[in-house]
Design a protein around this motif. Sequence first.
Motif, mmCIF file in Angstrom:
data_model
loop_
_atom_site.group_PDB
_atom_site.id
_atom_site.type_symbol
_atom_site.label_atom_id
_atom_site.label_comp_id
_atom_site.label_asym_id
_atom_site.label_seq_id
_atom_site.Cartn_x
_atom_site.Cartn_y
_atom_site.Cartn_z
ATOM 1 N N LYS A 21 4.732 -2.221 -3.600
ATOM 2 C CA LYS A 21 6.372 -1.945 -3.710
ATOM 3 C C LYS A 21 7.100 -2.245 -2.566
ATOM 4 O O LYS A 21 8.510 -2.508 -2.608
ATOM 5 N N MET A 22 6.615 -1.806 -1.349
ATOM 6 C CA MET A 22 7.554 -2.006 -0.226
ATOM 7 C C MET A 22 7.402 -3.163 0.510
ATOM 8 O O MET A 22 7.848 -3.394 1.798
ATOM 9 N N GLY A 23 6.503 -4.031 -0.270
ATOM 10 C CA GLY A 23 6.485 -5.400 0.608
ATOM 11 C C GLY A 23 5.515 -5.428 1.682
ATOM 12 O O GLY A 23 5.923 -6.260 2.548
ATOM 13 N N LEU A 24 4.677 -4.452 2.006
ATOM 14 C CA LEU A 24 3.855 -4.207 3.161
ATOM 15 C C LEU A 24 2.341 -4.735 3.007
ATOM 16 O O LEU A 24 1.746 -4.402 3.966
ATOM 17 N N ASN A 25 2.235 -5.597 1.879
ATOM 18 C CA ASN A 25 0.767 -5.961 1.741
ATOM 19 C C ASN A 25 0.314 -6.785 3.077
ATOM 20 O O ASN A 25 -1.000 -6.412 3.396
ATOM 21 N N ASP A 26 0.917 -7.641 3.492
ATOM 22 C CA ASP A 26 0.362 -8.449 4.583
ATOM 23 C C ASP A 26 0.327 -7.754 5.826
ATOM 24 O O ASP A 26 -0.370 -8.308 6.795
ATOM 25 N N LEU A 27 1.281 -6.522 6.026
ATOM 26 C CA LEU A 27 0.967 -5.716 7.160
ATOM 27 C C LEU A 27 0.243 -4.695 7.211
ATOM 28 O O LEU A 27 -0.116 -3.919 8.053
ATOM 29 N N SER A 28 -0.509 -4.548 6.023
ATOM 30 C CA SER A 28 -1.285 -3.158 5.938
ATOM 31 C C SER A 28 -2.303 -2.861 7.101
ATOM 32 O O SER A 28 -2.584 -1.609 7.461
ATOM 33 N N ASP A 29 -2.673 -3.791 7.704
ATOM 34 C CA ASP A 29 -3.915 -3.642 8.661
ATOM 35 C C ASP A 29 -3.330 -3.591 10.183
ATOM 36 O O ASP A 29 -3.807 -3.714 11.177
ATOM 37 N N ARG A 30 -1.805 -3.777 10.176
ATOM 38 C CA ARG A 30 -1.253 -3.911 11.568
ATOM 39 C C ARG A 30 -1.023 -2.701 12.234
ATOM 40 O O ARG A 30 -0.807 -1.613 11.541
ATOM 41 N N GLN A 31 -1.071 -2.673 13.555
ATOM 42 C CA GLN A 31 -0.895 -1.222 14.264
ATOM 43 C C GLN A 31 0.695 -1.066 14.056
ATOM 44 O O GLN A 31 1.430 -2.174 14.389
ATOM 45 N N LEU A 32 1.255 0.083 14.094
ATOM 46 C CA LEU A 32 2.651 0.488 13.772
ATOM 47 C C LEU A 32 3.278 0.265 14.946
ATOM 48 O O LEU A 32 4.596 -0.583 14.768
ATOM 49 N N GLU A 33 2.966 0.199 16.124
ATOM 50 C CA GLU A 33 3.589 -0.247 17.263
ATOM 51 C C GLU A 33 4.088 -1.555 17.339
ATOM 52 O O GLU A 33 4.656 -2.141 18.252
ATOM 53 N N ASN A 34 3.295 -2.568 16.549
ATOM 54 C CA ASN A 34 3.756 -3.775 16.627
ATOM 55 C C ASN A 34 4.414 -4.417 15.628
ATOM 56 O O ASN A 34 4.666 -5.599 15.408
ATOM 57 N N LEU A 35 5.208 -3.572 14.907
ATOM 58 C CA LEU A 35 6.295 -3.891 13.878
ATOM 59 C C LEU A 35 7.546 -3.943 14.352
ATOM 60 O O LEU A 35 7.834 -3.014 15.340
ATOM 61 N N SER A 36 8.485 -4.476 13.639
ATOM 62 C CA SER A 36 9.795 -4.216 14.023
ATOM 63 C C SER A 36 10.634 -3.125 13.473
ATOM 64 O O SER A 36 9.965 -2.607 12.472
ATOM 65 N N GLY A 37 11.609 -2.876 13.844
ATOM 66 C CA GLY A 37 12.512 -1.657 13.528
ATOM 67 C C GLY A 37 12.387 -1.522 11.838
ATOM 68 O O GLY A 37 12.171 -0.401 11.255
ATOM 69 N N GLY A 38 12.734 -2.484 11.213
ATOM 70 C CA GLY A 38 13.113 -2.786 9.774
ATOM 71 C C GLY A 38 11.654 -2.492 8.870
ATOM 72 O O GLY A 38 11.617 -1.840 8.167
ATOM 73 N N GLU A 39 10.400 -3.106 9.796
ATOM 74 C CA GLU A 39 9.336 -3.093 8.879
ATOM 75 C C GLU A 39 8.957 -1.585 9.020
ATOM 76 O O GLU A 39 8.354 -1.080 8.169
ATOM 77 N N ARG A 40 9.126 -0.970 10.456
ATOM 78 C CA ARG A 40 8.972 0.687 10.524
ATOM 79 C C ARG A 40 9.458 1.474 9.540
ATOM 80 O O ARG A 40 8.711 2.530 9.136
ATOM 81 N N GLN A 41 10.801 1.119 9.282
ATOM 82 C CA GLN A 41 11.401 1.925 8.302
ATOM 83 C C GLN A 41 10.915 1.904 7.189
ATOM 84 O O GLN A 41 10.842 2.877 6.303
ATOM 85 N N ARG A 42 10.449 0.677 6.526
ATOM 86 C CA ARG A 42 9.767 0.473 5.296
ATOM 87 C C ARG A 42 8.543 1.390 5.206
ATOM 88 O O ARG A 42 8.176 1.758 4.180
ATOM 89 N N VAL A 43 7.678 1.298 6.233
ATOM 90 C CA VAL A 43 6.688 2.202 6.524
ATOM 91 C C VAL A 43 6.873 3.778 6.053
ATOM 92 O O VAL A 43 6.091 4.293 5.421
ATOM 93 N N ALA A 44 7.856 3.926 6.968
ATOM 94 C CA ALA A 44 8.431 5.625 6.754
ATOM 95 C C ALA A 44 8.617 6.039 5.360
ATOM 96 O O ALA A 44 8.164 6.902 5.231
#
Length: 277
Positions: free
Chosen positions: A124-147
């Motif tokens: 739903k949040m469009g995070l499938n491709d990022l699911s195994d990425r470390q949080l600190e390597n994400l952009s601000g927008g991606e982090r907000q979607r994770v939050a």
Amino acid sequence: MIEVDRLSKRFDNQSVLEEISFSVKRGECLGIIGPNGSGKSTLLKLLSGVETSMTGKIEINRKPIEQYTRKELAKWMAVLQQESLPPIGFTVREVIEMGRFPFQNWLGEETTDIDRLIDAILDKMGLNDLSDRQLENLSGGERQRVALGKTMAQQPKLLMLDEPTTYLDIGHQVLLMDRIREWQLEDDLTVISVLHDLNLAALYCDRLLLLHNGRVVATGSPEDIIRTDLIEEVYGTAPIVMQHPVYGLPQIILQGDSISQRKDPAKKRVGKLEIIQ
Ligand SMILES: Nc1ncnc2c1ncn2[C@@H]1O[C@H](COP(=O)(O)OP(=O)(O)OP(=O)(O)O)[C@@H](O)[C@H]1O
């Protein structure tokens, strides 16, 4: 669902909120707006039980907030704050799973099929491709979607948001607000959100509460609140208010004293438009 009655809060000798009263119905989205320092974040902290009030009361489902335990509140409500994610060392999937903590026993077990739930949220949040990425390597927008995904995993009845779109570009602002709105409508979720952007507030909130110097100036529909006179009284600047051509909701256009003094003569305009409602 939420009743707030004559709530006041002071810090040291400074009164920050005075006699605040309002209610929020189940499934409704209330936007809290107001200038810097008007008390928006403090009000959200009182509503989420992080701060306690001096006088007045808050009832959630007719029960005073202080009668809920921390764990009960955490099962009920989720709060999306700015930078509320763990600092380093976790993947996106792990962080979203953390939203399930209030539902686990002391062994970290729970009955819900977590994997399916987390997969659905990643999708739903469009995070499938990022699911195994470390949080600190994400952009601000991606982090907000994770939050937001982490708060979704909590499956709350009440979602509180403090400036959810700060630091997001317009595409990500609309994406985030759309996901929240869909979630609100699908699950009858109640949403209370502090917003600085009056145009987003008018588009996505059912009702708005306008704060100024710790007091409620007005509550009502976006049409009732996003008016040039009220906005000028509270923010000290008089925007032009227009109807959104597609949705019919009020939207503001800013005016400033120096804008007409442009170098390009073709773009020079004299004076301000004197309004318009
Ligand atoms: N813990 C605290 N101790 C003392 N004063 C505080 C505390 N928290 C907030 N305040 C004061 O209370 C007032 C309201 O702050 P608050 O953060 O609620 O405003 P806000 O409307 O969310 O502002 P902004 O839009 O700038 O984020 C401010 O004057 C602030 O300095």
